[in-house]
Design an enzyme around this catalytic site. Structure first.
Site, short mmCIF file in Angstrom:
data_model
loop_
_atom_site.label_atom_id
_atom_site.label_comp_id
_atom_site.label_asym_id
_atom_site.label_seq_id
_atom_site.Cartn_x
_atom_site.Cartn_y
_atom_site.Cartn_z
N GLY A 1 0.80 -1.23 0.00
CA GLY A 1 0.00 0.00 0.00
C GLY A 1 0.83 1.27 0.00
O GLY A 1 0.55 2.22 -0.73
N ARG A 2 1.88 1.29 0.82
CA ARG A 2 2.69 2.51 0.94
C ARG A 2 3.63 2.70 -0.25
O ARG A 2 4.34 3.70 -0.32
CB ARG A 2 3.47 2.49 2.26
CG ARG A 2 4.33 1.26 2.48
CD ARG A 2 4.82 1.21 3.92
NE ARG A 2 5.54 -0.02 4.24
CZ ARG A 2 4.96 -1.15 4.63
NH1 ARG A 2 3.65 -1.23 4.71
NH2 ARG A 2 5.69 -2.21 4.93
N LYS B 1 -7.15 -2.86 14.93
CA LYS B 1 -8.34 -3.10 14.10
C LYS B 1 -9.18 -4.24 14.68
O LYS B 1 -10.41 -4.16 14.73
CB LYS B 1 -7.91 -3.48 12.67
CG LYS B 1 -7.29 -2.37 11.86
CD LYS B 1 -6.97 -2.93 10.48
CE LYS B 1 -6.26 -1.94 9.60
NZ LYS B 1 -5.92 -2.51 8.27
#
Length: 553
Positions: A271-272, A518
């Site tokens: 993602g990064r 989460k």
């Protein structure tokens, strides 16, 4: 072999004992050619990128040992494994191939026996068709009008990269046909504030979630859908106002998005590191696909440099080993990114994730607890704002804070005859000199006497006017902030992070640390309903849940 047992590490420890009291002021006085020895230029399609690392507490022997450490720790070997598609992210059994996304040479890159480049190029072609249809007005909203505003809904890497880049490249999009906006936070305020000045019939949403199940993103997407349908009164409008960056066709189509408007990416893209993929669709819509491809080209230029240059002339390696030098020998706990360009105001925030999510690890690749410091805390603000905020601590505080100063020679906004940029560059240059030189007691005394201060007051003030100096900095200078040069800059930092992760023997490409919170949030959310006191947690968490429930109106 453990890092601290490495023979080169032992040599560096002995060398640190020799040089830790050296002052850079003396090093410069003794060697007029120091800048030439400790600076390097990268010449790409749009001029040079200069790295001046002469204002570091290093000698030629220091750098020799640091390069030796990088070689001994297998930076070159691991680099070659990454570029060849080996699954170096071993905890997730994945290749690490953001470099494939910007592989402008189209050199085959194999994963599990398959060349990924045809798929990469197909998605780029799909992105071009989409961005051109939106930018030309061919894409129509439910009312028959063109799209004027695009809202990217994502979080983490699906937000930070595109947001940073669109801000950095505003000169290439601000007069274009489309405005872009970003919603990431689950806090409803973020969505509400973004939508309050937009019109449903001219707004298009990009929903960025690989699984299409990311809680924050899908909650925000559903709220955006409700906002649209409150005006459109027709479910078919969703397909005209939503596209997806995802691999979950079932959930995407269930949401109401046409599967032809689903842009895929791959599990070998972290993602990064994903702004180069379809995750960068908001960038491409804003600045145009030609400029997006220039961004890719700048990064590819650095990829080729990193892949082929000897360690001693390899800019990301130089950046990486200097960071190890301060982190592991001088005890530096943070690293400041200080861009002297307002367009780069999100650069430090972007690399907070890039660096801290990558190298914020405490377990080696073999599963052992590390016995040394790993990734630094990354922070920063644009100059000159930072000078009036936190530079005091860098200059006269008790912390060692290595700093990267970044500036363009040319500005996009030469207002008032260019005087603003001249002052900005003067400050950029002055700060690194001041941090290096400092101000001696004698210099402070002379300065105070010239200002008319004498006697007891003089003696009492002198200690407060002394600057120790010897504060390490790197200076990056580019010709101008362009899509190409921004690609160069981002890729340099990506490969720096890679270099440090290899030296520290950690996996820079997983992020298990984000999962526990989460998991607990999913347990706590249903407990917030009703009036029953919480009992299933520690006393602090129980108390906080009960307090919120008691005070909710």
């Amino acid at each position: 072999m453990a890092l601290t047992a490495n023979p080169v590490w032992t040599k560096l420890e002995a060398h640190y004992a020799e040089v830790q009291e050296l002052h850079m002021r003396t090093l410069f006085e003794e060697d007029p050619t120091r800048f030439e020895k400790f600076s390097i230029k990268l010449t790409g399609d749009e001029g040079e990128m200069l790295l001046d690392y002469s204002k570091n507490i290093v000698t030629e022997k220091t750098m020799q040992l640091l390069f030796e450490l990088a070689k001994d720790r297998g930076v070159e070997v691991m680099r070659d494994k990454m570029f060849s598609g080996e699954k170096i992210n071993f905890t997730e059994d994945r290749a690490v191939l953001h470099v494939a996304l910007r592989n402008r040479s189209n050199r085959p890159i194999m994963v599990d026996g398959k060349d990924v480049m045809p798929d990469v190029n197909n998605v780029l072609a799909q992105m071009r068709r989409f961005t051109e249809s939106v930018r030309t007005g061919e894409w129509k909203g439910y009312g028959g009008g063109r799209i004027t505003d695009v809202v990217n809904i994502g979080i983490g890497g699906s937000d930070l990269g595109p947001f940073m880049v669109t801000e950095a490249l505003k000169p290439y999009g601000k007069s274009g046909p489309v405005n872009v906006h970003f919603v990431s936070n689950i806090d409803g305020t973020h969505m509400a504030k973004t939508l309050e000045n937009l019109k449903p019939e001219t707004t298009l949403f990009i929903v960025a979630s690989k699984t299409f199940t990311t809680l924050e993103t899908i909650t925000n997407a559903k709220s955006a859908k409700q906002w649209l349908l409150a005006a459109a009164k027709d479910e078919s409008a969703v397909a005209k106002h939503f596209v997806a960056l995802s691999t979950n066709e079932v959930e995407v189509t269930k949401f109401g998005i046409n599967k032809d408007n689903m842009f895929t990416f791959w599990d070998w893209v972290g993602g990064r590191y994903s702004l180069w993929s379809a995750i960068g669709l908001s960038i491409a819509v804003y600045i145009g696909m030609d400029n997006f491809e220039k961004l890719l080209a700048g990064a590819h230029f650095v990829d080729e440099h990193f892949r082929t240059a000897p360690l001693e002339q390899n800019v990301p390696v130089i950046m990486g080993v200097l960071g190890v030098w301060y982190n592991n020998f001088f005890g530096a706990q943070s690293h400041a990114l200080l861009p002297y360009d307002q367009y780069l105001h999100r650069f430090a925030a972007y690399f907070q994730q890039g660096d801290m999510e990558s190298n914020g690890k405490s377990v080696t690749r073999s599963g052992a607890r590390v016995q040394y410091s790993t990734g630094p805390i990354v922070w920063g603000e644009p100059g000159t704002n930072g000078q009036h905020a936190f530079y005091q601590l860098i200059h006269q505080g008790t912390k060692v804070v290595p700093c990267d100063f970044i500036a363009p020679v040319e500005t996009h906004n030469p207002i008032s005859g260019g005087i603003h940029h001249e002052i900005l560059l003067a400050n950029f240059l002055a700060q690194t000199e001041a941090l290096m030189r400092g101000k001696t007691r004698g210099e402070a005394r002379t300065e105070l006497i010239k200002s008319g201060i004498t006697g007891d007051r003089l003696n009492s003030i002198i200690p407060h006017k002394v600057f120790e100096g010897n504060k390490p900095t790197n200076s990056f200078v580019m010709q101008k902030l362009t899509p190409y040069n921004l690609g160069v800059l981002i890729a340099l930092y990506e490969h720096k992070i890679f270099t440090q992760g290899v030296i520290w023997d950690i996996n820079s490409y997983d992020q298990w640390g984000v999962e526990l919170g989460k998991q607990l949030a999913k347990i706590i959310q249903p407990e917030l309903a009703g009036d029953k006191p919480a009992t299933g947690h520690d006393s602090s968490t129980n108390g906080l849940i009960s307090y919120i429930k008691a005070h909710r109106k």
